[in-house]
Write an enzyme that holds these catalytic residues in place. Sequence first.
Site, PDB file in Angstrom:
ATOM      1  N   SER A 188      37.627  31.735  35.017  1.00 16.63           N
ATOM      2  CA  SER A 188      37.563  32.121  36.432  1.00 16.63           C
ATOM      3  C   SER A 188      38.028  33.555  36.606  1.00 16.63           C
ATOM      4  CB  SER A 188      38.441  31.191  37.277  1.00 16.63           C
ATOM      5  OG  SER A 188      38.443  31.602  38.631  1.00 16.63           O
ATOM      6  N   ASP A 193      45.692  38.959  38.527  1.00 18.28           N
ATOM      7  CA  ASP A 193      46.590  39.003  39.677  1.00 18.28           C
ATOM      8  C   ASP A 193      47.423  37.724  39.752  1.00 18.28           C
ATOM      9  OD1 ASP A 193      47.879  39.392  42.065  1.00 18.28           O
ATOM     10  OD2 ASP A 193      46.109  39.045  43.323  1.00 18.28           O
ATOM     11  N   PRO A 194      48.700  37.777  39.327  1.00 16.05           N
ATOM     12  CA  PRO A 194      49.546  36.576  39.388  1.00 16.05           C
ATOM     13  C   PRO A 194      49.709  36.038  40.806  1.00 16.05           C
ATOM     14  CG  PRO A 194      50.539  38.253  37.986  1.00 16.05           C
ATOM     15  CD  PRO A 194      49.385  38.907  38.689  1.00 16.05           C
ATOM     16  N   LYS A 217      45.005  29.382  32.365  1.00 17.93           N
ATOM     17  CA  LYS A 217      43.675  29.648  31.808  1.00 17.93           C
ATOM     18  C   LYS A 217      43.727  30.889  30.916  1.00 17.93           C
ATOM     19  CE  LYS A 217      40.606  27.711  35.408  1.00 17.93           C
ATOM     20  NZ  LYS A 217      39.759  26.882  34.527  1.00 17.93           N
TER      21      LYS A 217
END
Length: 340
Positions: A188, A193-194, A217
Amino acid sequence: LTRQLPPSRRRPGRRVRTRRAHGRRPTNPAMPRWWLCLVALASAGGAAAAPMRVVVTGAGGNTGGHVFRQMLARPEQFDPIGIARTAPSKEALMSSSGCRDEQVAVLDVASVPGLYMDAAIAAFAGAVALIICTSAKVKPTGGTDEATGRPKMGFPDGQPYNVDWLGQRRQIDGAKASGLRHVVICSSMGGTDPANMLNTFGKMAGGRGGGNILLWKRKAEKYLIESGLKYTIVHPGGLLNEPGGMRPLVVGVDDQLMAGVNRAVPREDVAEVLVQSLLHKNFENRSFDLVSAPSAGAAVDTNFAALLGELGDANCDYGLGEIPDEAADIKEADMIMYPE
């Protein structure tokens, strides 16, 4: 082939006798032996190649189901084995795809590691590639989030840590143990960006654990890259349930496409890219993002061999964003096992 008696054994005045070796044809003396070898190889190359045996995990899901059915529709190229998590899922997949019983195996990525490995080696036998389409599924869990006013969302069927990290790691280990050469992951966009909203789903009370699907992921992706296997990692944008082949496809790296207007792509197109990654050598050892432009209103003829050309040698940079380390791994396992 003829054999002549050596001069020392010939009798004067007598005709030289020749013998033909049993079962052998005479060789044309004007044709070098190396040329005959080339002719034989060329003749052998003319035979049709056997279909590629490919394991598709998550075949009972949406995107994985598209991959499986697309391969079934090309029996001259592929001999797919779909992996379903449960027996009912297998029955549903057979019903929807029309495949035979032996073309679907039941294998739960969340099962006991040792038992999973034994089952995986049996299911992966004879395959050359694996396409991973398993993922934790976010669903409403009941109630309303007071902060957002939206329904609470979570992962009642399995946290991302178990499915997207441990589960994918087991699949990669199973592929390696089974001698598979190429692993493809459907992942994805958003992994750099956490703070991406997708990472907030499924968080436990106080944010002590759970969720962080894109981080787990990404950890599995890096594990595959470091495994030594050939890899292809595709990061699709938002998934659309509409027919594929109607939108121009756009590729990028490192979530740069998220700044654009078009950040979605049909599932059928994602499935086609996953399939095509096994047919074109320039998809090997690549990690990239995928979205689509607006529908052209007519079928689009995509040149998949040239799809990644605009990227040059660029690959997604795993030094960006955040990847959970070993300490975070242990902490997450403890939180999930002992949530209170």
